[in-house]
Design an enzyme around this catalytic site. Structure first.
Site, PDB file in Angstrom:
ATOM      1  N   ASP A   7       0.876  -1.171   0.000  1.00 57.72           N
ATOM      2  CA  ASP A   7       0.000   0.000   0.000  1.00 57.72           C
ATOM      3  C   ASP A   7       0.916   1.224   0.000  1.00 57.72           C
ATOM      4  OD1 ASP A   7      -2.142   1.740   0.228  1.00 57.72           O
ATOM      5  OD2 ASP A   7      -2.359   1.444   2.389  1.00 57.72           O
ATOM      6  N   GLU A  67      -1.234  -1.398  -4.785  1.00 54.68           N
ATOM      7  CA  GLU A  67      -2.439  -0.608  -5.016  1.00 54.68           C
ATOM      8  C   GLU A  67      -2.184   0.427  -6.102  1.00 54.68           C
ATOM      9  OE1 GLU A  67      -5.536   0.757  -1.928  1.00 54.68           O
ATOM     10  OE2 GLU A  67      -4.175   2.455  -2.190  1.00 54.68           O
ATOM     11  N   ASP A 139      -2.566   0.490   7.381  1.00 49.99           N
ATOM     12  CA  ASP A 139      -1.851   0.373   6.099  1.00 49.99           C
ATOM     13  C   ASP A 139      -1.371  -1.059   5.869  1.00 49.99           C
ATOM     14  OD1 ASP A 139      -1.355   3.460   5.342  1.00 49.99           O
ATOM     15  OD2 ASP A 139      -1.058   3.165   7.484  1.00 49.99           O
TER      16      ASP A 139
END
Length: 157
Positions: A7, A67, A139
């Site tokens: 992420d 991501e 996260d």
């Protein structure tokens, strides 16, 4: 097979590492790479570079899931894109195949709705990995969800 989910961010890069053994998922590690907001941006990017290299060397993932970043009107947009570039460069330098997923795709795959809440995503990660606790910080849970999305796409549920 090992997968690392990532992420991206400048202040905090979430990561989650999962191993597949006999078609079963095994949680290995998760956490964040945090950078010092008082440092210059280039120093923070270099810190991400070094710390991600260390993680890759330690866990030796075979594939990665990252991501996707969509442009928002925000002062942090350029910084996040630069951090993502560093992440992609590290993965490419290690010859690790990368798959990219939009946040809504991750939420849909993991929690059943592209508009799932953070809590719903965390609960789905816990269920999918048979964890008795919520991965912290968020996260790292997001990174695990990203990795699980790749595994789902590969037919490993």
């Amino acid at each position: 097979m090992r997968i690392i989910g990532i992420d991206p961010g400048l202040g905090r890069v979430g990561y989650g590492i999962i191993e597949i053994q006999n078609e079963k998922k095994k949680f290995l590690d998760c956490g964040v790479i945090e950078t010092d907001k008082n440092k210059k941006e280039e120093d923070r990017l270099y810190e991400i570079f070094n710390d991600l290299n260390t993680l890759i060397n330690q866990w030796k993932p075979d594939i990665a899931a990252v991501e996707k970043f969509f442009f928002y009107k925000s002062s942090t947009t350029i910084s996040v894109v630069q951090a993502r570039g560093v992440i992609m460069m590290v993965l490419a330098s290690k010859n690790i195949q990368v798959s990219e997923y939009a946040p809504s795709q991750v939420k849909l795959t993991i929690a059943g709705s592209g508009k799932a809440s953070k809590k719903e995503v965390i609960e789905a990660v816990m269920f999918n990995l048979n964890l008795n606790y919520a991965p912290k910080p968020d996260d790292s849970a997001d990174a695990l969800a990203i990795a699980l999305t790749k595994l789902n796409e590969a037919g490993i549920n």
